[in-house]
Design a protein around this motif. Structure first.
Motif, PDB file in Angstrom:
ATOM      1  N   SER A  67      -5.776 -73.796 -31.787  1.00 25.04           N
ATOM      2  CA  SER A  67      -5.556 -75.249 -31.763  1.00 25.04           C
ATOM      3  C   SER A  67      -4.360 -75.646 -30.908  1.00 25.04           C
ATOM      4  O   SER A  67      -4.093 -76.834 -30.726  1.00 25.04           O
ATOM      5  CB  SER A  67      -5.359 -75.781 -33.189  1.00 25.04           C
ATOM      6  OG  SER A  67      -4.136 -75.299 -33.728  1.00 25.04           O
ATOM      7  N   MET A  68      -3.661 -74.669 -30.371  1.00 26.97           N
ATOM      8  CA  MET A  68      -2.488 -74.959 -29.547  1.00 26.97           C
ATOM      9  C   MET A  68      -2.933 -75.573 -28.220  1.00 26.97           C
ATOM     10  O   MET A  68      -3.781 -75.018 -27.532  1.00 26.97           O
ATOM     11  CB  MET A  68      -1.711 -73.665 -29.291  1.00 26.97           C
ATOM     12  CG  MET A  68      -0.441 -73.854 -28.515  1.00 26.97           C
ATOM     13  SD  MET A  68       0.355 -72.256 -28.227  1.00 26.97           S
ATOM     14  CE  MET A  68       1.016 -72.568 -26.608  1.00 26.97           C
ATOM     15  N   PRO A  69      -2.356 -76.711 -27.853  1.00 26.62           N
ATOM     16  CA  PRO A  69      -2.720 -77.311 -26.562  1.00 26.62           C
ATOM     17  C   PRO A  69      -2.088 -76.546 -25.402  1.00 26.62           C
ATOM     18  O   PRO A  69      -1.183 -75.743 -25.595  1.00 26.62           O
ATOM     19  CB  PRO A  69      -2.124 -78.724 -26.661  1.00 26.62           C
ATOM     20  CG  PRO A  69      -0.977 -78.585 -27.597  1.00 26.62           C
ATOM     21  CD  PRO A  69      -1.371 -77.511 -28.577  1.00 26.62           C
ATOM     22  N   THR A  70      -2.573 -76.799 -24.206  1.00 24.36           N
ATOM     23  CA  THR A  70      -1.939 -76.209 -23.033  1.00 24.36           C
ATOM     24  C   THR A  70      -0.602 -76.901 -22.795  1.00 24.36           C
ATOM     25  O   THR A  70      -0.388 -78.047 -23.193  1.00 24.36           O
ATOM     26  CB  THR A  70      -2.824 -76.351 -21.776  1.00 24.36           C
ATOM     27  OG1 THR A  70      -3.047 -77.725 -21.526  1.00 24.36           O
ATOM     28  CG2 THR A  70      -4.129 -75.602 -21.931  1.00 24.36           C
ATOM     29  N   ALA A  71       0.295 -76.172 -22.157  1.00 25.42           N
ATOM     30  CA  ALA A  71       1.628 -76.700 -21.859  1.00 25.42           C
ATOM     31  C   ALA A  71       2.111 -76.063 -20.568  1.00 25.42           C
ATOM     32  O   ALA A  71       1.696 -74.953 -20.217  1.00 25.42           O
ATOM     33  CB  ALA A  71       2.597 -76.388 -22.996  1.00 25.42           C
ATOM     34  N   ASP A  72       2.973 -76.765 -19.864  1.00 27.49           N
ATOM     35  CA  ASP A  72       3.551 -76.183 -18.653  1.00 27.49           C
ATOM     36  C   ASP A  72       4.464 -75.008 -19.000  1.00 27.49           C
ATOM     37  O   ASP A  72       4.410 -73.959 -18.374  1.00 27.49           O
ATOM     38  CB  ASP A  72       4.314 -77.228 -17.849  1.00 27.49           C
ATOM     39  CG  ASP A  72       3.387 -78.201 -17.159  1.00 27.49           C
ATOM     40  OD1 ASP A  72       2.196 -77.882 -16.969  1.00 27.49           O
ATOM     41  OD2 ASP A  72       3.848 -79.304 -16.813  1.00 27.49           O
ATOM     42  N   ILE A  73       5.316 -75.210 -20.006  1.00 30.53           N
ATOM     43  CA  ILE A  73       6.298 -74.201 -20.409  1.00 30.53           C
ATOM     44  C   ILE A  73       6.100 -73.895 -21.885  1.00 30.53           C
ATOM     45  O   ILE A  73       5.956 -74.806 -22.694  1.00 30.53           O
ATOM     46  CB  ILE A  73       7.742 -74.706 -20.197  1.00 30.53           C
ATOM     47  CG1 ILE A  73       7.967 -75.201 -18.765  1.00 30.53           C
ATOM     48  CG2 ILE A  73       8.761 -73.634 -20.598  1.00 30.53           C
ATOM     49  CD1 ILE A  73       7.888 -74.145 -17.696  1.00 30.53           C
ATOM     50  N   THR A  74       6.094 -72.609 -22.230  1.00 35.51           N
ATOM     51  CA  THR A  74       6.059 -72.227 -23.640  1.00 35.51           C
ATOM     52  C   THR A  74       7.267 -71.354 -23.947  1.00 35.51           C
ATOM     53  O   THR A  74       7.750 -70.604 -23.088  1.00 35.51           O
ATOM     54  CB  THR A  74       4.766 -71.467 -24.008  1.00 35.51           C
ATOM     55  OG1 THR A  74       4.626 -70.347 -23.151  1.00 35.51           O
ATOM     56  CG2 THR A  74       3.557 -72.364 -23.893  1.00 35.51           C
ATOM     57  N   LEU A  75       7.744 -71.476 -25.160  1.00 34.39           N
ATOM     58  CA  LEU A  75       8.865 -70.672 -25.641  1.00 34.39           C
ATOM     59  C   LEU A  75       8.350 -69.797 -26.776  1.00 34.39           C
ATOM     60  O   LEU A  75       7.848 -70.313 -27.774  1.00 34.39           O
ATOM     61  CB  LEU A  75       9.991 -71.556 -26.166  1.00 34.39           C
ATOM     62  CG  LEU A  75      10.517 -72.650 -25.239  1.00 34.39           C
ATOM     63  CD1 LEU A  75      11.558 -73.491 -25.962  1.00 34.39           C
ATOM     64  CD2 LEU A  75      11.099 -72.049 -23.976  1.00 34.39           C
ATOM     65  N   VAL A  76       8.481 -68.504 -26.602  1.00 36.10           N
ATOM     66  CA  VAL A  76       8.136 -67.547 -27.652  1.00 36.10           C
ATOM     67  C   VAL A  76       9.447 -66.841 -27.982  1.00 36.10           C
ATOM     68  O   VAL A  76       9.776 -65.794 -27.440  1.00 36.10           O
ATOM     69  CB  VAL A  76       7.037 -66.566 -27.186  1.00 36.10           C
ATOM     70  CG1 VAL A  76       6.688 -65.574 -28.288  1.00 36.10           C
ATOM     71  CG2 VAL A  76       5.798 -67.334 -26.735  1.00 36.10           C
ATOM     72  N   MET A  77      10.202 -67.484 -28.850  1.00 33.62           N
ATOM     73  CA  MET A  77      11.588 -67.081 -29.082  1.00 33.62           C
ATOM     74  C   MET A  77      11.742 -66.380 -30.432  1.00 33.62           C
ATOM     75  O   MET A  77      11.647 -67.012 -31.479  1.00 33.62           O
ATOM     76  CB  MET A  77      12.502 -68.308 -29.022  1.00 33.62           C
ATOM     77  CG  MET A  77      12.365 -69.118 -27.725  1.00 33.62           C
ATOM     78  SD  MET A  77      12.798 -68.202 -26.244  1.00 33.62           S
ATOM     79  CE  MET A  77      14.569 -68.211 -26.382  1.00 33.62           C
ATOM     80  N   SER A  78      11.984 -65.080 -30.364  1.00 33.22           N
ATOM     81  CA  SER A  78      12.254 -64.263 -31.550  1.00 33.22           C
ATOM     82  C   SER A  78      11.210 -64.435 -32.632  1.00 33.22           C
ATOM     83  O   SER A  78      11.525 -64.589 -33.814  1.00 33.22           O
ATOM     84  CB  SER A  78      13.657 -64.569 -32.094  1.00 33.22           C
ATOM     85  OG  SER A  78      14.622 -64.078 -31.204  1.00 33.22           O
ATOM     86  N   VAL A  79       9.936 -64.397 -32.229  1.00 27.13           N
ATOM     87  CA  VAL A  79       8.851 -64.500 -33.191  1.00 27.13           C
ATOM     88  C   VAL A  79       7.849 -63.351 -33.047  1.00 27.13           C
ATOM     89  O   VAL A  79       7.178 -63.007 -34.013  1.00 27.13           O
ATOM     90  CB  VAL A  79       8.151 -65.875 -33.076  1.00 27.13           C
ATOM     91  CG1 VAL A  79       7.406 -66.011 -31.773  1.00 27.13           C
ATOM     92  CG2 VAL A  79       7.243 -66.127 -34.243  1.00 27.13           C
ATOM     93  N   PHE A  80       7.793 -62.739 -31.895  1.00 27.50           N
ATOM     94  CA  PHE A  80       6.796 -61.678 -31.663  1.00 27.50           C
ATOM     95  C   PHE A  80       6.910 -60.570 -32.707  1.00 27.50           C
ATOM     96  O   PHE A  80       5.909 -60.102 -33.248  1.00 27.50           O
ATOM     97  CB  PHE A  80       6.943 -61.114 -30.244  1.00 27.50           C
ATOM     98  CG  PHE A  80       5.952 -60.032 -29.935  1.00 27.50           C
ATOM     99  CD1 PHE A  80       4.637 -60.344 -29.621  1.00 27.50           C
ATOM    100  CD2 PHE A  80       6.329 -58.697 -29.957  1.00 27.50           C
ATOM    101  CE1 PHE A  80       3.714 -59.343 -29.350  1.00 27.50           C
ATOM    102  CE2 PHE A  80       5.416 -57.697 -29.682  1.00 27.50           C
ATOM    103  CZ  PHE A  80       4.107 -58.022 -29.377  1.00 27.50           C
ATOM    104  N   HIS A  81       8.119 -60.134 -33.002  1.00 23.40           N
ATOM    105  CA  HIS A  81       8.299 -59.055 -33.976  1.00 23.40           C
ATOM    106  C   HIS A  81       7.819 -59.472 -35.370  1.00 23.40           C
ATOM    107  O   HIS A  81       7.337 -58.641 -36.138  1.00 23.40           O
ATOM    108  CB  HIS A  81       9.752 -58.572 -34.004  1.00 23.40           C
ATOM    109  CG  HIS A  81      10.739 -59.617 -34.380  1.00 23.40           C
ATOM    110  ND1 HIS A  81      11.082 -60.648 -33.530  1.00 23.40           N
ATOM    111  CD2 HIS A  81      11.448 -59.803 -35.516  1.00 23.40           C
ATOM    112  CE1 HIS A  81      11.976 -61.415 -34.130  1.00 23.40           C
ATOM    113  NE2 HIS A  81      12.208 -60.933 -35.342  1.00 23.40           N
TER     114      HIS A  81
END
Length: 147
Positions: free
Chosen positions: A39-53
């Motif tokens: 459900s995530m829309p497209t975006a120019d910039i995404t931040l994946v900050m300290s969540v992958f782990h």
């Protein structure tokens, strides 16, 4: 658009945006998983900050990679990606793959992971930065650009 499973952090983000008069933002009390990422829309910039782990801990390594790939598919220009390393964060080392025996080795592990999993990408390390809540830990920050 921000997605955050902790309701307290969502409230804090909304408060800060209002206090700083930042417009055109929205925060959702929702975490990312294999279903919600759809459900995530497209975006120019995404931040994946300290969540992958956290995804690795909750869903397993392969599913975490799939979530990351789906976010990349919805990214038009660039992604900023931050992750702790298994040398300085012993809690993360319990469930993340070993990243290497040196900080440079950890950086290479993450860089290679991003290059291999995020198609049509240019990966650049921006450095190793301290966190604001663990004084003896630093986190790797990368920018991944579409090519």
């Amino acid at each position: 658009i921000g997605y955050e499973p902790d309701v307290g952090l969502v409230k804090l983000a909304r408060f800060c945006a209002e206090r700083l008069k930042v417009g055109r933002v929205a925060f959702f009390n929702m975490g990312m998983d294999l279903e919600t990422v759809k459900s995530m829309p497209t975006a120019d910039i995404t931040l994946v900050m300290s969540v992958f782990h956290n995804w690795v801990r909750e869903y397993g390594y392969e599913n975490a990679l799939e979530i990351l790939e789906k976010i990349w598919d919805r990214t038009n220009v660039a992604m900023f990606f931050e992750v702790p390393n298994t040398l300085e964060n012993k809690k993360v080392a319990k469930f993340m793959p070993a990243m290497g025996n040196t900080i440079d080795g950890c950086e290479k592990f993450v860089s290679d992971l991003l290059k291999n999993k995020l198609k049509s990408s240019d990966v650049k390390s921006l450095g190793l930065y301290p966190t604001d809540f663990r004084p003896n830990e630093r986190r790797h920050l990368f920018v991944v650009r579409k090519i």
